[in-house]
Design a protein around this motif. Structure first.
Motif, PDB file in Angstrom:
ATOM      1  N   ILE A  16     -18.193 -16.518   3.370  1.00  0.00           N
ATOM      2  CA  ILE A  16     -19.558 -16.134   3.012  1.00  0.00           C
ATOM      3  C   ILE A  16     -19.894 -14.764   3.590  1.00  0.00           C
ATOM      4  N   LEU A  17     -19.123 -14.326   4.578  1.00  0.00           N
ATOM      5  CA  LEU A  17     -19.236 -12.963   5.095  1.00  0.00           C
ATOM      6  C   LEU A  17     -17.972 -12.233   4.653  1.00  0.00           C
ATOM      7  N   GLY A  18     -18.135 -11.315   3.705  1.00  0.00           N
ATOM      8  CA  GLY A  18     -16.994 -10.594   3.176  1.00  0.00           C
ATOM      9  C   GLY A  18     -16.746  -9.301   3.926  1.00  0.00           C
ATOM     10  N   HIS A  19     -15.513  -8.823   3.866  1.00  0.00           N
ATOM     11  CA  HIS A  19     -15.128  -7.552   4.481  1.00  0.00           C
ATOM     12  C   HIS A  19     -14.568  -6.656   3.379  1.00  0.00           C
ATOM     13  N   VAL A  20     -15.285  -5.584   3.104  1.00  0.00           N
ATOM     14  CA  VAL A  20     -14.910  -4.670   2.026  1.00  0.00           C
ATOM     15  C   VAL A  20     -14.182  -3.487   2.649  1.00  0.00           C
ATOM     16  N   ARG A  21     -12.882  -3.425   2.426  1.00  0.00           N
ATOM     17  CA  ARG A  21     -12.066  -2.342   2.968  1.00  0.00           C
ATOM     18  C   ARG A  21     -10.720  -2.353   2.269  1.00  0.00           C
ATOM     19  N   ASP A  22      -9.975  -1.298   2.459  1.00  0.00           N
ATOM     20  CA  ASP A  22      -8.651  -1.185   1.846  1.00  0.00           C
ATOM     21  C   ASP A  22      -7.643  -1.988   2.659  1.00  0.00           C
ATOM     22  N   THR A  23      -7.078  -3.023   2.032  1.00  0.00           N
ATOM     23  CA  THR A  23      -6.072  -3.845   2.709  1.00  0.00           C
ATOM     24  C   THR A  23      -4.660  -3.450   2.317  1.00  0.00           C
ATOM     25  N   GLY A  24      -4.524  -2.433   1.446  1.00  0.00           N
ATOM     26  CA  GLY A  24      -3.209  -2.056   0.945  1.00  0.00           C
ATOM     27  C   GLY A  24      -2.777  -2.873  -0.257  1.00  0.00           C
ATOM     28  N   ALA A  25      -3.677  -3.713  -0.795  1.00  0.00           N
ATOM     29  CA  ALA A  25      -3.344  -4.530  -1.958  1.00  0.00           C
ATOM     30  C   ALA A  25      -3.067  -3.646  -3.172  1.00  0.00           C
ATOM     31  N   ASP A  26      -2.231  -4.144  -4.074  1.00  0.00           N
ATOM     32  CA  ASP A  26      -1.835  -3.406  -5.267  1.00  0.00           C
ATOM     33  C   ASP A  26      -2.910  -3.539  -6.335  1.00  0.00           C
ATOM     34  N   ALA A  27      -3.588  -2.446  -6.649  1.00  0.00           N
ATOM     35  CA  ALA A  27      -4.669  -2.480  -7.635  1.00  0.00           C
ATOM     36  C   ALA A  27      -4.169  -2.823  -9.028  1.00  0.00           C
ATOM     37  N   LYS A  28      -2.877  -2.638  -9.296  1.00  0.00           N
ATOM     38  CA  LYS A  28      -2.325  -2.921 -10.620  1.00  0.00           C
ATOM     39  C   LYS A  28      -1.946  -4.394 -10.792  1.00  0.00           C
ATOM     40  N   ASP A  29      -1.927  -5.143  -9.701  1.00  0.00           N
ATOM     41  CA  ASP A  29      -1.626  -6.573  -9.770  1.00  0.00           C
ATOM     42  C   ASP A  29      -2.812  -7.293 -10.399  1.00  0.00           C
ATOM     43  N   PRO A  30      -2.614  -8.051 -11.498  1.00  0.00           N
ATOM     44  CA  PRO A  30      -3.744  -8.699 -12.170  1.00  0.00           C
ATOM     45  C   PRO A  30      -4.442  -9.762 -11.340  1.00  0.00           C
ATOM     46  N   ASP A  31      -3.866 -10.159 -10.206  1.00  0.00           N
ATOM     47  CA  ASP A  31      -4.531 -11.120  -9.331  1.00  0.00           C
ATOM     48  C   ASP A  31      -5.212 -10.462  -8.135  1.00  0.00           C
ATOM     49  N   THR A  32      -5.223  -9.130  -8.081  1.00  0.00           N
ATOM     50  CA  THR A  32      -5.849  -8.412  -6.959  1.00  0.00           C
ATOM     51  C   THR A  32      -7.330  -8.188  -7.231  1.00  0.00           C
ATOM     52  N   ARG A  33      -8.174  -8.512  -6.256  1.00  0.00           N
ATOM     53  CA  ARG A  33      -9.594  -8.170  -6.323  1.00  0.00           C
ATOM     54  C   ARG A  33      -9.721  -6.702  -5.925  1.00  0.00           C
ATOM     55  N   ILE A  34     -10.364  -5.898  -6.776  1.00  0.00           N
ATOM     56  CA  ILE A  34     -10.349  -4.444  -6.621  1.00  0.00           C
ATOM     57  C   ILE A  34     -11.034  -3.991  -5.334  1.00  0.00           C
ATOM     58  N   TYR A  35     -11.982  -4.772  -4.809  1.00  0.00           N
ATOM     59  CA  TYR A  35     -12.683  -4.333  -3.589  1.00  0.00           C
ATOM     60  C   TYR A  35     -11.760  -4.278  -2.373  1.00  0.00           C
ATOM     61  N   LEU A  36     -10.565  -4.874  -2.485  1.00  0.00           N
ATOM     62  CA  LEU A  36      -9.609  -4.845  -1.380  1.00  0.00           C
ATOM     63  C   LEU A  36      -8.683  -3.634  -1.435  1.00  0.00           C
ATOM     64  N   THR A  37      -8.972  -2.691  -2.338  1.00  0.00           N
ATOM     65  CA  THR A  37      -8.174  -1.481  -2.483  1.00  0.00           C
ATOM     66  C   THR A  37      -9.065  -0.264  -2.254  1.00  0.00           C
ATOM     67  N   ARG A  38      -8.460   0.924  -2.327  1.00  0.00           N
ATOM     68  CA  ARG A  38      -9.240   2.161  -2.213  1.00  0.00           C
ATOM     69  C   ARG A  38      -9.514   2.785  -3.576  1.00  0.00           C
ATOM     70  N   GLU A  39      -9.116   2.094  -4.651  1.00  0.00           N
ATOM     71  CA  GLU A  39      -9.315   2.616  -6.000  1.00  0.00           C
ATOM     72  C   GLU A  39     -10.782   2.502  -6.403  1.00  0.00           C
ATOM     73  N   ARG A  40     -11.154   3.297  -7.392  1.00  0.00           N
ATOM     74  CA  ARG A  40     -12.497   3.153  -7.938  1.00  0.00           C
ATOM     75  C   ARG A  40     -12.650   1.753  -8.525  1.00  0.00           C
ATOM     76  N   GLN A  41     -13.809   1.159  -8.334  1.00  0.00           N
ATOM     77  CA  GLN A  41     -14.009  -0.203  -8.809  1.00  0.00           C
ATOM     78  C   GLN A  41     -14.383  -0.263 -10.282  1.00  0.00           C
ATOM     79  N   THR A  42     -15.106   0.687 -10.795  1.00  0.00           N
ATOM     80  CA  THR A  42     -15.791   0.721 -12.091  1.00  0.00           C
ATOM     81  C   THR A  42     -17.031  -0.168 -12.033  1.00  0.00           C
TER      82      THR A  42
END
Length: 352
Positions: free
Chosen positions: A125-151
């Motif tokens: 319920i308390l989220g942490h929005v930061r770059d975790t190094g997750a792959d933004a191109k992975d279809p199971d990645t939530r974009i807020y865990l990357t440094r890419e633009r979210q749209t």
């Protein structure tokens, strides 16, 4: 799939139907500076709560008395539901707090606005929005865990709130745009395409699938219900949902409609940006607005890297939602809806 009786008026006139260029010129409409009295009241409530050894994840408004500032938070709830749909509180001195105190203050403020909802399958319920190094191109990645633009997108709760702890070295700006204004513009220039966004377009759940549900949900981008226009949008997840055989196929006309929606969302006349400073708390009403974040470059030092805390809130006294929202929200009961719950989800508030 949509007939004319299902469509809203050609133009919706309400406080949330604003232009970004107007908001940028008049920050007094949405920027509120905390006073020293406000800060003192928040600090006292957080210290008293933490001294009892209670779990931050269980914090309720009665546990966090704000006799004076609580009145402003009642007004903020009205601003979100019936007004322009957002506000920025500025001036919380997070640099002098531990992360536990900052989280307690943030969760305490959130409890005066609504009930916190799970933001992922882990029950946070308390989220942490930061770059975790997750792959933004992975279809199971939530974009807020990357440094890419979210749209531009909406979240799966009535309100999303952010508390900035650290800024990025460069970029990471917050952008807002009115869904109602986008609809009004589409009806003016391409009513045929606006109509298509009332179809049950599929959105990918990105691997966070409630028990017994499809790996996608089918909620229209535009929903007209009980006299209110409600949006649901995340273009990347709409596109990736096409990997599922059962999802409604996007026709060339649907794609043209989605492209026009994106073009309007990115129109600098319609949207505007703000850079969240440490201590800023931003509150955004998902049903009437979309939010975005630009890509960013971070600091090399781990302790300086961009980090925001996030809450998803269900707000009492909010609007009714159409039945299709049960696919994503679970319940559409006002004040008790939204969030992501899968099998085994247990609510918790991780401090890191």
């Amino acid at each position: 799939m949509t007939n004319s009786l299902d469509l809203p008026p050609e133009s919706i006139d309400e406080p949330a139907a604003w232009l970004g260029e107007d908001m940028a010129r008049h920050p007094g409409r949405w920027l509120v500076h905390l006073s020293q009295d406000d800060i003192g009241e928040l600090e006292a409530a957080a210290s008293a709560y933490l001294a009892r050894g209670e779990d931050i994840g269980a914090l309720a408004s009665d546990d966090f008395p704000l006799p004076r500032f609580g009145e402003h938070l009642k007004a903020l709830r009205h601003t979100l539901i019936s007004g322009i749909g957002f506000e920025l509180l500025r001036g919380l001195p997070v640099e002098r707090y531990s992360q536990e105190i900052a989280a307690a203050i943030f969760c305490g403020i959130g409890a005066h606005i609504g009930s916190a909802r799970s933001q992922n399958a882990s029950g946070h319920i308390l989220g942490h929005v930061r770059d975790t190094g997750a792959d933004a191109k992975d279809p199971d990645t939530r974009i807020y865990l990357t440094r890419e633009r979210q749209t531009f997108h909406t979240d799966s709760a009535d309100v999303v709130a952010l508390l900035c702890l650290n800024q990025a070295r460069q970029g990471g700006d917050s952008l807002l745009v009115s869904t109602v204004t986008i609809y009004n513009e589409m009806r003016k220039v391409r009513p045929d395409l606006a109509r298509l966004l009332f179809d049950p377009i599929a959105t990918d759940r990105r691997g966070e699938v409630p028990e017994g549900k499809k790996p996608y949900f089918e909620i229209p981008v535009f929903n007209w219900h009980a006299g209110r226009l409600t949006g649901m949008y995340q273009r990347q997840y709409i596109d990736s949902a096409q990997r599922f055989a059962g999802a409604m196929r996007l026709t060339p006309a649907h794609i043209e409609a989605l492209d026009l929606f994106d073009t309007l969302a990115n129109d600098p006349r319609l949207n505007f940006s703000m850079r969240l400073e440490p201590g800023d708390m931003q509150f955004v009403y998902n049903h009437a607005l979309l939010h975005d974040r630009t890509g960013f470059a971070d600091w090399p030092e781990p302790e300086k890297r961009r980090h925001l805390l996030r809450l998803w809130l269900s707000v009492p006294g909010d609007r009714e939602l159409p039945a299709c929202f049960r696919q994503r929200y679970g319940s559409i009961e006002i004040g008790n809806r939204g969030g992501i719950v899968t099998r085994g989800t247990r609510l918790n508030a991780p401090l890191d």
